[in-house]
Scaffold this motif. Structure first.
Motif, mmCIF file in Angstrom:
data_model
loop_
_atom_site.group_PDB
_atom_site.id
_atom_site.type_symbol
_atom_site.label_atom_id
_atom_site.label_comp_id
_atom_site.label_asym_id
_atom_site.label_seq_id
_atom_site.Cartn_x
_atom_site.Cartn_y
_atom_site.Cartn_z
ATOM 1 N N ALA A 119 0.852 -1.204 0.000
ATOM 2 C CA ALA A 119 0.000 0.000 0.000
ATOM 3 C C ALA A 119 0.886 1.251 0.000
ATOM 4 C CB ALA A 119 -0.918 -0.010 1.217
ATOM 5 N N HIS A 120 1.951 1.205 0.805
ATOM 6 C CA HIS A 120 2.864 2.346 0.916
ATOM 7 C C HIS A 120 3.562 2.611 -0.419
ATOM 8 C CE1 HIS A 120 6.507 4.166 3.274
ATOM 9 N NE2 HIS A 120 5.848 5.080 2.595
ATOM 10 N N ARG A 121 4.043 1.539 -1.051
ATOM 11 C CA ARG A 121 4.709 1.709 -2.351
ATOM 12 C C ARG A 121 3.747 2.278 -3.378
ATOM 13 N NH1 ARG A 121 8.877 -2.546 -5.059
ATOM 14 N NH2 ARG A 121 9.094 -0.973 -6.679
ATOM 15 N N MET A 123 1.215 4.169 -2.776
ATOM 16 C CA MET A 123 0.937 5.574 -2.457
ATOM 17 C C MET A 123 2.088 6.493 -2.859
ATOM 18 S SD MET A 123 -1.252 5.582 1.066
ATOM 19 C CE MET A 123 -0.321 4.422 2.017
ATOM 20 N N HIS A 124 3.258 5.904 -3.140
ATOM 21 C CA HIS A 124 4.369 6.713 -3.636
ATOM 22 C C HIS A 124 4.303 6.896 -5.150
ATOM 23 C CE1 HIS A 124 7.244 7.963 -0.505
ATOM 24 N NE2 HIS A 124 6.553 7.093 0.210
ATOM 25 N N HIS A 125 3.345 6.238 -5.802
ATOM 26 C CA HIS A 125 3.165 6.473 -7.236
ATOM 27 C C HIS A 125 2.757 7.930 -7.425
ATOM 28 C CE1 HIS A 125 1.416 6.392 -11.261
ATOM 29 N NE2 HIS A 125 2.139 5.297 -11.459
ATOM 30 N N PHE A 132 -2.875 10.817 -1.221
ATOM 31 C CA PHE A 132 -2.777 9.876 -0.110
ATOM 32 C C PHE A 132 -1.652 10.184 0.877
ATOM 33 C CE2 PHE A 132 -5.322 7.433 -3.042
ATOM 34 C CZ PHE A 132 -6.124 6.663 -2.226
ATOM 35 N N HIS A 133 -0.457 10.491 0.335
ATOM 36 C CA HIS A 133 0.715 10.292 1.184
ATOM 37 C C HIS A 133 1.543 11.548 1.446
ATOM 38 C CE1 HIS A 133 3.400 7.649 3.248
ATOM 39 N NE2 HIS A 133 4.371 7.660 2.353
ATOM 40 N N ARG A 134 1.222 12.654 0.758
ATOM 41 C CA ARG A 134 2.050 13.858 0.898
ATOM 42 C C ARG A 134 2.035 14.354 2.350
ATOM 43 N NH1 ARG A 134 1.560 19.166 0.902
ATOM 44 N NH2 ARG A 134 -0.683 19.058 0.664
ATOM 45 N N HIS A 136 1.950 12.778 5.142
ATOM 46 C CA HIS A 136 2.908 12.082 6.004
ATOM 47 C C HIS A 136 4.337 12.554 5.732
ATOM 48 C CE1 HIS A 136 4.277 9.149 8.821
ATOM 49 N NE2 HIS A 136 5.099 8.602 7.936
ATOM 50 N N HIS A 137 4.629 12.855 4.465
ATOM 51 C CA HIS A 137 5.995 13.263 4.117
ATOM 52 C C HIS A 137 6.257 14.747 4.309
ATOM 53 C CE1 HIS A 137 8.072 9.641 2.867
ATOM 54 N NE2 HIS A 137 6.876 9.183 2.536
ATOM 55 N N LEU A 138 5.280 15.489 4.810
ATOM 56 C CA LEU A 138 5.574 16.878 5.194
ATOM 57 C C LEU A 138 6.602 16.869 6.319
ATOM 58 C CD1 LEU A 138 2.038 18.555 5.191
ATOM 59 C CD2 LEU A 138 3.922 18.999 3.616
ATOM 60 N N LEU A 218 15.442 7.172 7.028
ATOM 61 C CA LEU A 218 15.987 7.311 5.670
ATOM 62 C C LEU A 218 14.851 7.408 4.651
ATOM 63 C CD1 LEU A 218 19.022 4.840 5.560
ATOM 64 C CD2 LEU A 218 19.078 7.256 4.921
ATOM 65 N N HIS A 219 13.732 6.730 4.944
ATOM 66 C CA HIS A 219 12.582 6.838 4.038
ATOM 67 C C HIS A 219 12.058 8.276 4.017
ATOM 68 C CE1 HIS A 219 9.011 5.970 1.779
ATOM 69 N NE2 HIS A 219 8.284 6.547 2.718
ATOM 70 N N HIS A 220 11.967 8.887 5.208
ATOM 71 C CA HIS A 220 11.486 10.277 5.263
ATOM 72 C C HIS A 220 12.484 11.227 4.620
ATOM 73 C CE1 HIS A 220 7.747 10.347 7.645
ATOM 74 N NE2 HIS A 220 8.159 9.130 7.968
HETATM 75 ZN ZN LIG Z 1 6.316 7.167 2.332
#
Ligand SMILES: [Zn+2]
Ligand SMILES: [Zn+2]
Length: 420
Positions: A119-121, A123-125, A132-134, A136-138, A218-220
């Motif tokens: 699901a995470h991968r 959401m990085h599309h 979906f995911h921006r 979290h990456h703020l 490292l992911h963040h």
């Molecule tokens: Zn992510």
């Protein structure tokens, strides 16, 4: 129908209280551990040179509380499913023994890790990321409060796992409780910002198949690698583990070992660390007469992420601050970074370099300077207090209500002296 609604509504408050409490207790516990052991060693295990940005924790907490609410809306459906016999949540051990409880919990964690990875991968599309995911990456430099910091659609994706799993596997109530506890603990550990795992979690060691803080941090930081939640298996199998992970973890948990020069995305950090060490080392050499010049001049934010020029505002009174240089001035495709988070959509095409972020700084009766600071990372403006704590150091504090974030800025003159 009325009966189902009744079951749902009577279960919901408990589910909501438990989801919210789980987050608050987990994140508070991690924040307390960081505060208590910071000087005793965790400061040396800080994973990124930069600090959380002003207002970040407040945003993470509000988004996480919203996620706990969404979890409870879907979680209460589990109670209805149990009541109707669609799923089985059992008590006692007459149907299955303690061994089944342990095995089903292990299965649930492995299944959740798999669900999360894919699901995470997805959401990085690039077509899904924004919706979906921006959010979290703020948090580029995450804090434990970021554990549930998701946009609503992402929260729904995560909330769906437990009901879906229970449709297939019967669980003991205690197994579900343990799952909830493990999930939040691993989550706040991953977002701690400083490595909280022991050396035994290093790749090749006996617990090395688990993720660590370094892994998710490292992911963040890099965005493209390390999608897994609890375990490294999927990242290793799919070739998505960050190439510097093992070396970085080892360097951070073994004091005295220098952080190796990372490749690719990690390179910027190594240079930023080098720059801040350089600047820090030269603090003693700064000419004290500089203190008289006041705040006007060029200042560097943590990790040499940006250089901000403070100068008298044009048109209004006080000092204003303009971004003159950014480490990440352009993205991977060479396009200038824009003020993309601005609440005013007509302003989103402005490049970040040249943007005024501090305005109307005037001397306050309390000794410092007060004004407003705009944070391009979340598009919000905060009340700012600026204090000069040394000739070449400013303490900038941005506040919303009573939640404040502080960061230190250094004068670029120390750097220019060093480069001479
Ligand atoms: Zn992510
Ligand atoms: Zn995260």
């Amino acid at each position: 129908m009325n009966e189902l609604l009744h079951v749902y509504l009577s279960a919901w408050p408990t589910v909501w209280a438990m989801d919210t409490a789980r987050y608050l207790v987990g994140a508070t516990l991690m924040a307390a551990i960081l505060a208590l052991f910071w000087r005793a060693g965790l400061a040396r295990r800080k994973l990124q040179p930069r600090d959380p940005i002003p207002g970040q924790r407040r945003r993470e907490i509000l988004a996480s509380l919203r996620t706990a609410f969404i979890f409870s809306l879907l979680g209460a459906i589990v109670a209805v499913g149990d009541h109707q016999g669609w799923i089985t949540i059992y008590k006692g051990f007459s149907h299955a023994g303690p061994l089944y409880l342990v095995l089903s919990l292990a299965l649930m964690l492995v299944a959740h890790d798999t669900y999360f990875y894919w699901a995470h991968r997805a959401m990085h599309h690039r077509r899904l990321f924004g919706l979906f995911h921006r959010t979290h990456h703020l948090s580029r430099t995450p804090t434990p409060w970021a554990a549930y910091s998701f946009a609503v659609p992402e929260a729904v994706v995560h909330a769906a796992f437990v009901p879906l799993f229970l449709l297939v596997v019967p669980m003991h109530g205690l197994g579900l409780l343990a799952f909830g506890i493990v999930q939040i603990l691993r989550n706040v550990m991953g977002h701690a910002g400083a490595e909280v795992h022991s050396a035994a979690f290093g790749p090749g060691r006996w617990l090395g198949w688990n993720n660590t803080t370094t892994h998710h941090d490292l992911h963040h930081e890099a965005g493209r690698y390390n999608y897994g939640l609890y375990f490294r298996w999927w990242d290793l199998a799919m070739g998505t583990e960050h190439p510097d992970y093992g070396a970085k973890f080892k360097a951070i948990v073994s004091p005295g070992v220098a952080v190796p020069a990372p490749v690719g995305a990690g390179n910027a950090i190594a240079r930023a660390i080098a720059a801040s060490v350089l600047v820090g080392g030269l603090l003693l050499a700064v000419d004290p007469a500089q203190a008289d010049e006041g705040l006007a001049g060029r200042w560097m934010t943590p990790g040499a992420a940006a250089i901000v020029e403070l100068a008298p505002c044009s048109g209004t009174s006080g000092l204003c601050g303009t971004i003159r240089w950014l480490w990440d001035a352009v993205d991977e495709k060479g396009r200038p970074r824009l003020d993309a988070q601005n609440a005013d959509t007509s302003l989103r095409a402005r490049p970040l370099v040249g943007l005024s972020i501090l305005s109307g700084l005037t001397q306050s009766s309390k000794g410092g300077w007060e004004g407003r600071i705009y944070n391009p990372e979340d598009g919000q403006t905060y009340r700012a207090t600026v204090r000069q704590t040394a000739a070449d150091t400013l303490a900038i504090e941005g506040c919303v209500l009573f939640i404040c974030q502080k960061q230190m800025w250094r004068s670029t003159s120390a750097l220019t002296t060093a480069l001479r």
